[in-house]
Design a protein around this motif. Sequence first.
Motif, PDB file in Angstrom:
ATOM      1  N   LYS A 122      52.745  49.115  49.601  1.00  0.00           N
ATOM      2  CA  LYS A 122      52.814  47.723  48.475  1.00  0.00           C
ATOM      3  C   LYS A 122      51.141  47.146  47.720  1.00  0.00           C
ATOM      4  CE  LYS A 122      52.302  44.935  53.131  1.00  0.00           C
ATOM      5  NZ  LYS A 122      53.582  44.042  53.573  1.00  0.00           N
ATOM      6  N   SER A 123      50.186  47.510  48.387  1.00  0.00           N
ATOM      7  CA  SER A 123      48.788  47.089  48.174  1.00  0.00           C
ATOM      8  C   SER A 123      48.352  48.526  46.738  1.00  0.00           C
ATOM      9  CB  SER A 123      48.097  46.955  49.077  1.00  0.00           C
ATOM     10  OG  SER A 123      48.171  48.437  49.458  1.00  0.00           O
ATOM     11  N   ASP A 195      46.753  46.471  36.909  1.00  0.00           N
ATOM     12  CA  ASP A 195      48.092  45.387  36.874  1.00  0.00           C
ATOM     13  C   ASP A 195      47.784  45.670  38.169  1.00  0.00           C
ATOM     14  OD1 ASP A 195      48.538  42.758  37.337  1.00  0.00           O
ATOM     15  OD2 ASP A 195      49.530  42.196  35.268  1.00  0.00           O
ATOM     16  N   ASP A 196      47.468  45.238  39.105  1.00  0.00           N
ATOM     17  CA  ASP A 196      47.696  45.438  40.261  1.00  0.00           C
ATOM     18  C   ASP A 196      49.329  44.155  40.927  1.00  0.00           C
ATOM     19  OD1 ASP A 196      45.277  46.621  41.475  1.00  0.00           O
ATOM     20  OD2 ASP A 196      44.573  45.396  43.351  1.00  0.00           O
ATOM     21  N   SER A 197      49.794  43.564  39.896  1.00  0.00           N
ATOM     22  CA  SER A 197      50.784  43.263  40.270  1.00  0.00           C
ATOM     23  C   SER A 197      51.709  43.761  40.213  1.00  0.00           C
ATOM     24  CB  SER A 197      51.281  41.371  39.225  1.00  0.00           C
ATOM     25  OG  SER A 197      51.098  42.576  37.893  1.00  0.00           O
ATOM     26  N   ASN A 200      54.437  45.104  43.579  1.00  0.00           N
ATOM     27  CA  ASN A 200      54.667  43.916  43.387  1.00  0.00           C
ATOM     28  C   ASN A 200      56.082  43.806  43.337  1.00  0.00           C
ATOM     29  OD1 ASN A 200      52.700  42.179  44.993  1.00  0.00           O
ATOM     30  ND2 ASN A 200      52.810  40.972  43.858  1.00  0.00           N
ATOM     31  N   SER A 201      56.370  44.592  41.700  1.00  0.00           N
ATOM     32  CA  SER A 201      57.544  44.937  40.847  1.00  0.00           C
ATOM     33  C   SER A 201      58.352  45.748  41.610  1.00  0.00           C
ATOM     34  CB  SER A 201      56.925  44.917  39.394  1.00  0.00           C
ATOM     35  OG  SER A 201      56.494  43.316  39.116  1.00  0.00           O
ATOM     36  N   TYR A 225      54.190  47.021  31.396  1.00  0.00           N
ATOM     37  CA  TYR A 225      54.976  46.431  32.033  1.00  0.00           C
ATOM     38  C   TYR A 225      56.274  46.580  32.033  1.00  0.00           C
ATOM     39  CZ  TYR A 225      50.039  47.720  35.082  1.00  0.00           C
ATOM     40  OH  TYR A 225      48.898  48.293  35.157  1.00  0.00           O
ATOM     41  N   LYS A 240      60.547  43.385  31.417  1.00  0.00           N
ATOM     42  CA  LYS A 240      59.668  42.411  32.171  1.00  0.00           C
ATOM     43  C   LYS A 240      60.673  42.439  33.878  1.00  0.00           C
ATOM     44  CE  LYS A 240      56.561  42.335  29.288  1.00  0.00           C
ATOM     45  NZ  LYS A 240      54.828  42.933  29.378  1.00  0.00           N
ATOM     46  N   ASP A 241      59.359  41.822  34.907  1.00  0.00           N
ATOM     47  CA  ASP A 241      60.099  41.965  35.857  1.00  0.00           C
ATOM     48  C   ASP A 241      60.192  40.100  35.829  1.00  0.00           C
ATOM     49  OD1 ASP A 241      60.416  41.201  39.133  1.00  0.00           O
ATOM     50  OD2 ASP A 241      57.854  41.845  38.953  1.00  0.00           O
TER      51      ASP A 241
END
Length: 284
Positions: A122-123, A195-197, A200-201, A225, A240-241
């Motif tokens: 997850k990271s 982008d690390d986000s 999370n998605s 993304y 998108k998320d």
Amino acid sequence: MKQRKKKRLPKRQKRLIILSISGIILLGILLFGAGFYTQNVQVVGNKHYTESEVKNMVMRGPISWNTLLMSTFREHILFDNTAFMEYVDVEYLNHNTIRLHVSEKYPIGYVEWQEQYYYFDKSGMVLDCEEKTEEEQPGTSDSTDNSAKSQSALVPDTLKEEASKPFHPDLDEVPLITGLTFDKTSVGTKLDVPDDSIFNSILGLTRMFEKYQIVPDSVEVSEDYELTLHYGNIRAALGKDENLEDKMTRVAGILPKLTGESGILHLEEFTYGTQNIIFDKDQM
């Protein structure tokens, strides 16, 4: 006045006192060791590692065979350099029994790079890698068959039951992620994406894939993304998320009705109040 001289104990008596004290201490140690000797070790929470492997990682050194000392001084054991192990908490149950609560790292997806598959958590940390084989390539008959199984296995009545299952996927239960950009990768390093986000998605999607039993062949990530799920010839365009859980609930309900079809299921602009969802069939 003359000071009285202190009487000194005979050497023999001193030795007897020292031996007695040493014997009492030794007896106490023996009784403490025997009274709290670890005879039973329970393991819970493990999935990737077997019970025996967990015990071999934790039960090391003399302190591990004393339930009281183990649960006091090694209550929380971290595993920074072990691929799928995060930490183990030691619980004292009784004078002969401890319980090991295992918290494992788990993959949420994998990427392809230089003929290898790299599984990440997850990271974005890469946990493991394996050689790519011809049979494992996306788009083969095997992946299509898996997609069909995912679609046909799901019926609306089972959604509530699936939602109650714990989330902890195996390597074969996570999707291939395409479209991520990075220069290089290796086990033990983090995927260097812009982008690390996005992780999370992907985590949110992976949870819902397992919840609804609809793991796709792959998840395509665009430069912006935006997310597209590939199920054989069906592409579910999520955009998108945003409102991902509502979108995935609709995907789970619609997929079984699209078996044998080819095209794009459009959910880019989907919101909770959306009534109609467009399925754009491929032109044959």
